[in-house]
Write an enzyme that holds these catalytic residues in place. Structure first.
Site, PDB file in Angstrom:
ATOM      1  NE  ARG A 121      -3.470  -2.442   2.365  1.00 38.49           N
ATOM      2  CZ  ARG A 121      -4.240  -3.047   3.153  1.00 38.49           C
ATOM      3  NH1 ARG A 121      -4.048  -2.626   4.550  1.00 38.49           N
ATOM      4  NH2 ARG A 121      -5.253  -3.894   2.889  1.00 38.49           N
ATOM      5  NE  ARG A 185       3.048  -3.135  -7.730  1.00 43.93           N
ATOM      6  CZ  ARG A 185       2.781  -2.607  -8.999  1.00 43.93           C
ATOM      7  NH1 ARG A 185       2.232  -1.220  -8.898  1.00 43.93           N
ATOM      8  NH2 ARG A 185       2.917  -3.350 -10.145  1.00 43.93           N
ATOM      9  CB  SER A 277      17.086  31.641   5.969  1.00 42.96           C
ATOM     10  OG  SER A 277      17.998  32.075   7.117  1.00 42.96           O
ATOM     11  CE  LYS A 283      20.787  30.382   2.980  1.00 43.23           C
ATOM     12  NZ  LYS A 283      21.353  29.431   3.806  1.00 43.23           N
ATOM     13  CG  ASN A 285      17.903  27.956   2.559  1.00 43.56           C
ATOM     14  OD1 ASN A 285      18.860  28.445   2.102  1.00 43.56           O
ATOM     15  ND2 ASN A 285      17.320  27.912   3.874  1.00 43.56           N
ATOM     16  NE  ARG A 316       6.941 -17.732  14.604  1.00 44.19           N
ATOM     17  CZ  ARG A 316       6.389 -17.698  15.740  1.00 44.19           C
ATOM     18  NH1 ARG A 316       5.717 -18.474  16.367  1.00 44.19           N
ATOM     19  NH2 ARG A 316       6.096 -16.467  16.037  1.00 44.19           N
TER      20      ARG A 316
END
Length: 442
Positions: A121, A185, A277, A283, A285, A316
């Protein structure tokens, strides 16, 4: 369903509010556990190992409200949440069909199966984001097929390349990640082995054809029926670790390149929307790249823990199986967040061809010295050409003059088209053809 308190994601901006955050949360994991329990009863009913109506009764009960916090607290008693969950689900199902909850199974059957459900999922939206990413990168590669830029090796200008080829390379990694995730998957298995991998209890409870039961169980959950119980044969988890770590690294490569190219001194690319920032208003970023790079740095260590759990004793194990839960969830979350951020990064990436062209000139034309060495060797001889270029390179730096000016003073080169020979955009090799070939991959 009453959830435990999983945290607000305060320290996890990379995956907070992503599809992976929702598909791996405590509610989602509890839902997968309940789905696994209900599917087992339905599969047993389909094969006559449980009475008619048992599957519907357990499935209806599993849709009820279960207290995840209480389950987490009571899990300490037996080492996993399945034990208290079975008690709660049995009670919720009622006296008539309660005995058919979890019948014949062991806790690891349900935990492993639920883990595969959570992975499946989570990987679906990851694949969707990777597809968005590769599509955006394909468009960038096509648009900038012939956009020349400096190729850099060991941090230094090497020879010219094109941004189209760079973007095509990024896309190739994304497609490699997509293919690996898709393969994993499509192979995620259910788990049904009983107490020690012999499925003996299912036979005792009336399931005469245990392979058919395993197949029916897997079909109920849209998972694969394994050939053998895999309680201590942890290939599915190792495969998940591999594809997730690879994907994190592939996306991390893109992010790291963007972080380098977006530096103020280089500024050849930029994120579509930079982050601010707290101290410096000027800035912008490269936040998406930063978060992806952070995920890529964490992923290998998480994968290493999962690989360590391959060493699982007996039929196990004690500890090996338990050690997988949190690292695998963290990996799914990190990759899910990185895939989301990569799709946004690729879609909004700004490319500055003029800055790339300007940066090609930073070494005064020496970025094409490889070409000059090859071309001039035919005219002057290899030793003379190398000596000349070494001397002119020294002077170019010392006098801050373009190499083409110094070459023009050499009488031996009077008949050479130096402007063409020193144009970086005309020395990108097969970059265009390589980009075209890479874009043929779907």
């Amino acid at each position: 369903m009453t959830a435990a308190q999983p945290g607000s994601g305060l320290l996890a901006p990379g995956w907070t509010d992503s599809p992976a955050a929702r598909s791996t949360g405590d509610d989602a994991y509890l839902r997968a556990l309940l789905d696994a329990e209900a599917a087992l009863t339905r599969a047993q009913e389909a094969l006559g190992a449980a009475p008619e109506g048992a599957g519907a009764a357990v499935t209806a009960a599993a849709r009820g409200d279960f207290d995840a916090r209480s389950l987490a607290e009571r899990a300490r008693g037996g080492g996993n949440p399945v034990i208290p969950l079975v008690a709660d689900l049995t009670e919720a199902t009622g006296a008539e069909y309660g005995p058919y909850v979890h019948r014949g199974a062991t806790s690891q059957d349900i935990m492993d199966t639920a883990t595969m459900l959570v992975a499946a999922r989570t990987l679906e939206p990851v694949l969707a984001d990777l597809d968005r990413t590769q599509g955006a990168l394909a468009r960038l590669a096509a648009a900038h097929r012939d956009t020349a830029m400096p190729g850099r090796t060991l941090t230094q200008h090497a020879v010219p390349t094109t941004f189209g080829l760079k973007a095509a390379g990024w896309r190739s990694l994304v497609l490699d990640a997509r293919d690996r995730i898709t393969a994993v998957r499509d192979s995620l298995p259910a788990q049904l082995g009983g107490a020690a991998g012999t499925v003996a209890a299912f036979t005792a409870y009336g399931a005469r054809d245990t392979p058919a039961l395993t197949a029916a169980y897997a079909r109920e959950l849209d998972l694969v029926a394994p050939v053998l119980p895999w309680h201590t044969l942890r290939t599915p988890v190792a495969d998940l670790a591999a594809c997730l770590a690879f994907t994190a690294g592939a996306l991390g490569k893109i992010a790291t390149d963007v972080l380098v190219l977006a530096r103020t001194e280089i500024a050849e690319v930029g994120e579509g929307g930079g982050g601010g920032s707290s101290a410096m208003p000027h800035k912008a970023n490269p936040v998406r790249s930063t978060l992806i790079a952070a995920a890529a740095r964490r992923a290998p260590q998480l994968a290493a823990t999962l690989y360590g759990s391959l060493v699982a004793e007996d039929e196990r194990p004690a500890g090996a199986w338990h050690a997988e839960w949190e690292p695998l969830r963290d990996l799914l979350r990190l990759v899910g967040g990185a895939a989301r951020d990569a799709a946004e990064l690729a879609a909004g990436l700004r490319v500055d061809p003029e800055r790339m062209r300007s940066d090609l000139a930073l070494t005064h034309g020496l970025i094409v010295s490889e070409r000059l060495s090859a071309e001039l060797s035919g005219l002057l001889g290899r030793a003379r050409a190398r000596a000349l270029l070494t001397e002119l390179a020294r002077r170019s730096y010392a006098e801050n003059r373009p190499l083409v000016e110094l070459l023009a003073q050499e009488t031996d080169l009077a008949d050479v088209d130096l402007d063409e020979l020193t144009d970086p955009a005309r020395y990108t090799g097969s970059a265009g053809a390589l980009t075209d070939r890479a874009l043929e991959r779907r």
